[in-house]
Design a protein around this motif. Sequence first.
Motif, short mmCIF file in Angstrom:
data_model
loop_
_atom_site.label_atom_id
_atom_site.label_comp_id
_atom_site.label_asym_id
_atom_site.label_seq_id
_atom_site.Cartn_x
_atom_site.Cartn_y
_atom_site.Cartn_z
N VAL A 281 7.86 -2.84 4.80
CA VAL A 281 8.48 -4.09 5.26
C VAL A 281 9.68 -3.86 6.16
CG1 VAL A 281 9.48 -6.31 4.63
CG2 VAL A 281 7.64 -5.34 3.24
N TYR A 282 10.74 -3.25 5.63
CA TYR A 282 11.99 -3.13 6.39
C TYR A 282 11.96 -1.95 7.35
CZ TYR A 282 13.49 -6.36 2.79
OH TYR A 282 13.57 -7.44 1.94
N PRO A 283 12.43 -2.16 8.59
CA PRO A 283 12.36 -1.09 9.60
C PRO A 283 13.09 0.20 9.21
CG PRO A 283 12.88 -3.20 10.64
CD PRO A 283 12.95 -3.41 9.16
N LYS A 284 14.13 0.11 8.39
CA LYS A 284 14.90 1.30 8.04
C LYS A 284 14.10 2.25 7.14
CE LYS A 284 19.60 -0.50 8.57
NZ LYS A 284 20.90 -0.77 7.92
N ARG A 285 13.10 1.72 6.47
CA ARG A 285 12.28 2.57 5.62
C ARG A 285 11.34 3.40 6.50
NH1 ARG A 285 10.19 -1.34 0.84
NH2 ARG A 285 9.59 0.64 -0.08
N SER A 286 11.07 4.62 6.08
CA SER A 286 10.36 5.58 6.93
C SER A 286 8.88 5.67 6.61
CB SER A 286 11.00 6.96 6.79
OG SER A 286 10.22 7.94 7.42
N ALA A 287 8.05 5.50 7.64
CA ALA A 287 6.61 5.67 7.47
C ALA A 287 6.26 7.14 7.28
CB ALA A 287 5.89 5.11 8.69
N VAL A 288 7.04 8.03 7.90
CA VAL A 288 6.78 9.47 7.79
C VAL A 288 6.99 9.94 6.36
CG1 VAL A 288 7.53 11.77 8.54
CG2 VAL A 288 7.32 9.91 10.20
N ILE A 289 8.06 9.48 5.72
CA ILE A 289 8.32 9.85 4.32
C ILE A 289 7.18 9.38 3.43
CG2 ILE A 289 9.82 9.40 2.34
CD1 ILE A 289 12.18 9.40 4.28
N ALA A 290 6.71 8.15 3.68
CA ALA A 290 5.59 7.61 2.90
C ALA A 290 4.32 8.45 3.12
CB ALA A 290 5.34 6.15 3.28
N LEU A 291 4.09 8.88 4.37
CA LEU A 291 2.94 9.73 4.68
C LEU A 291 3.02 11.08 3.96
CD1 LEU A 291 2.15 9.29 8.48
CD2 LEU A 291 0.47 9.39 6.65
N ARG A 292 4.20 11.69 4.02
CA ARG A 292 4.39 13.00 3.38
C ARG A 292 4.17 12.90 1.88
NH1 ARG A 292 9.93 14.59 6.57
NH2 ARG A 292 8.96 15.35 8.52
N GLN A 293 4.69 11.85 1.29
CA GLN A 293 4.53 11.65 -0.15
C GLN A 293 3.05 11.49 -0.50
OE1 GLN A 293 6.80 8.39 -1.72
NE2 GLN A 293 6.04 8.64 -3.80
N TRP A 294 2.34 10.74 0.33
CA TRP A 294 0.90 10.53 0.13
C TRP A 294 0.16 11.87 0.12
CZ3 TRP A 294 -2.27 6.48 -0.96
CH2 TRP A 294 -3.62 6.60 -0.65
N ILE A 295 0.48 12.74 1.07
CA ILE A 295 -0.19 14.04 1.18
C ILE A 295 0.23 14.97 0.05
CG2 ILE A 295 -0.34 16.11 2.64
CD1 ILE A 295 -0.22 14.14 5.05
N GLU A 296 1.50 14.92 -0.35
CA GLU A 296 1.99 15.74 -1.46
C GLU A 296 1.30 15.39 -2.78
OE1 GLU A 296 6.17 15.18 -1.39
OE2 GLU A 296 6.47 16.44 0.40
N GLU A 297 0.78 14.17 -2.85
CA GLU A 297 0.04 13.73 -4.06
C GLU A 297 -1.41 14.22 -4.02
OE1 GLU A 297 0.42 9.50 -4.10
OE2 GLU A 297 2.58 9.55 -4.46
N GLY A 298 -1.73 15.03 -3.00
CA GLY A 298 -3.06 15.60 -2.90
C GLY A 298 -4.07 14.71 -2.20
N ARG A 299 -3.61 13.73 -1.46
CA ARG A 299 -4.50 12.81 -0.77
C ARG A 299 -4.62 13.21 0.70
NH1 ARG A 299 -4.01 7.26 -3.95
NH2 ARG A 299 -2.40 7.79 -5.45
N THR A 300 -5.60 12.63 1.36
CA THR A 300 -5.83 12.93 2.77
C THR A 300 -5.46 11.73 3.64
OG1 THR A 300 -8.12 12.20 2.58
CG2 THR A 300 -7.69 14.55 2.31
N ALA A 301 -5.08 12.03 4.89
CA ALA A 301 -4.77 10.98 5.86
C ALA A 301 -5.64 11.24 7.08
CB ALA A 301 -3.29 11.01 6.23
N ARG A 302 -6.78 10.56 7.13
CA ARG A 302 -7.72 10.77 8.23
C ARG A 302 -7.31 9.97 9.46
NH1 ARG A 302 -10.72 10.32 3.52
NH2 ARG A 302 -11.91 12.20 2.96
N LYS A 303 -7.71 10.48 10.61
CA LYS A 303 -7.30 9.86 11.86
C LYS A 303 -7.78 8.42 11.99
CE LYS A 303 -7.73 10.01 16.84
NZ LYS A 303 -8.52 10.43 17.99
N TYR A 304 -9.03 8.16 11.63
CA TYR A 304 -9.56 6.80 11.78
C TYR A 304 -8.79 5.81 10.91
CZ TYR A 304 -12.00 6.90 7.27
OH TYR A 304 -12.28 6.94 5.93
N GLU A 305 -8.36 6.30 9.72
CA GLU A 305 -7.61 5.43 8.82
C GLU A 305 -6.20 5.18 9.38
OE1 GLU A 305 -6.32 5.15 4.09
OE2 GLU A 305 -6.90 7.09 4.96
N LEU A 306 -5.59 6.22 9.92
CA LEU A 306 -4.25 6.07 10.51
C LEU A 306 -4.29 5.15 11.72
CD1 LEU A 306 -3.10 9.79 10.25
CD2 LEU A 306 -2.21 7.88 8.92
N ASN A 307 -5.33 5.26 12.54
CA ASN A 307 -5.47 4.37 13.69
C ASN A 307 -5.62 2.91 13.26
OD1 ASN A 307 -5.22 6.34 15.63
ND2 ASN A 307 -7.42 6.65 15.90
#
Length: 521
Positions: A60-86
Amino acid sequence: MATPAGLYARLAGFRRTLVGDAVRFLDRQVLHLSTESSPSSTSSAKKQRDTLGRRMLSLVYPKRSAVIALRQWIEEGRTARKYELNRIVRELRKHKRFKHALEICEWMTLQQDIKLLPGDYAVHLDLIAKVRGLTSAHKFFEDLPQKMKEKSTYTSLLHVYVQSKLSTKAEALMEKMLELGIAKNPLPYNHILNMYIANGKLDKVPLVMQQLKKNTVPDLFTYNLMLSACAISKDVKGAEKVLLELNERMGNGDWVTYSTLSNIYINAGLVEKTRNALKEMELRISCQERSAYCSLMTLYASVSSKDDVCRIWRNMKLTFRKMSDFEYSCMLSSLTKLDDIEGAESICAEWESVSPTNDARIPNILLGAYVRKSMLEKAESFHEHMLQHGIKPSYTTWELLALASLKKMDTDKALDALQKAISSVTKWTPNEEIIQLVFENVETLGDIEGVEKFLVILRGSGYVTTAVYNSLLRTYAKAGKMPLLIIERMKKDNVKIEEETKKLLKMTSKLPVGKVSSTIL
């Protein structure tokens, strides 16, 4: 009259309104899930509901980081595929969450396992322009690998130039695209057409269409832009020719096509053709296009079809769970245009009972109707009602109240409201109608105190002209008085003395000095 581009922008606005509640709901769900106890069934349900897209929307708020959320997602053992990111980037752009969308794009450029295409860089460039500005976007384009500089990235830069109103740069870039032979789809031509139509350069439209038809074929948006150009030039025959070509090439237009056509017919006074176009427009509206309903109501009001306005409103209420403030404003505007004050009062009361926003723009529509119809006592009592309801007056509120007071020849009250209006904005754009009405009032009454108060207000806003001083002098002449230190004050205000001013100065110089409160001068 709204252009097709403007109507599409309004449609995006409705989608943003709809997503607002959804995003807030997701935020609450994420918070709830994070603080909940964790039995296995709850954990399983949480995992099923938790997606990368939901996490990004819940930022929601611009100050929150999408990159941090992405890193956390991957650290949990999940994948971030290009089509999903697009897909997530598309959703974020749709909801004007440009900063988070840009952060995802930038993250993707750093991932060796994600192969980016020119189209990805085109989206990236557009987001840079929106978040960091034109200079950064241009540098990004210049720094791109040569193989990524093709039609999609060129078109994206062209769009940035058009959005930034840089006509010369846009024209030069379009020429380069034509030289390179990469202007092979209608999108870049549509950008240029949109620019020329917005700038009123309709004489340049035929050449663009000629180039377009030489290199590709028009799409629906092209035809809608052409209809918009016909609307500006009030060219009914031209519009019908565009519609005929559209029907031959594509089979049919969309609701925007017939909305624009309806406007053309309305302005030409062709009532029967308007009604037929509105029927065609109505056939093409779906519940996914909420803004179309408002456009339809407004157009029906323009042909004095109250029954159709009310029918569309009823259909909207049956189709959608909740009406937005904008939709209430459309209904109020339609009813006041139809002089249905009682109906407008009912809609405004309904809005008050269901909307938590207290947005003054909605009741201002009814307040404006009261003032226009000289229902001045009702305007004042409605303003008091607005205050009691907790609605903070806006600039328009005070301006309308000033007009109401001027109609009652109550200059003091009008000036007080006008002062509050000016104080409510950072920079005041003078309303010539109100300025003229104030001077007409004070001149008619010979109200020298009123005209001096008004001069102080105008001076404080940086708006003092020869015409202002001429009106002041005429007011003093009407009162049979001479203003104090008038030439000195004009010099201090850097006001030019014209022939009329000299005559007025000569006339008032023979009169006794007019005394006004020392607090005014």
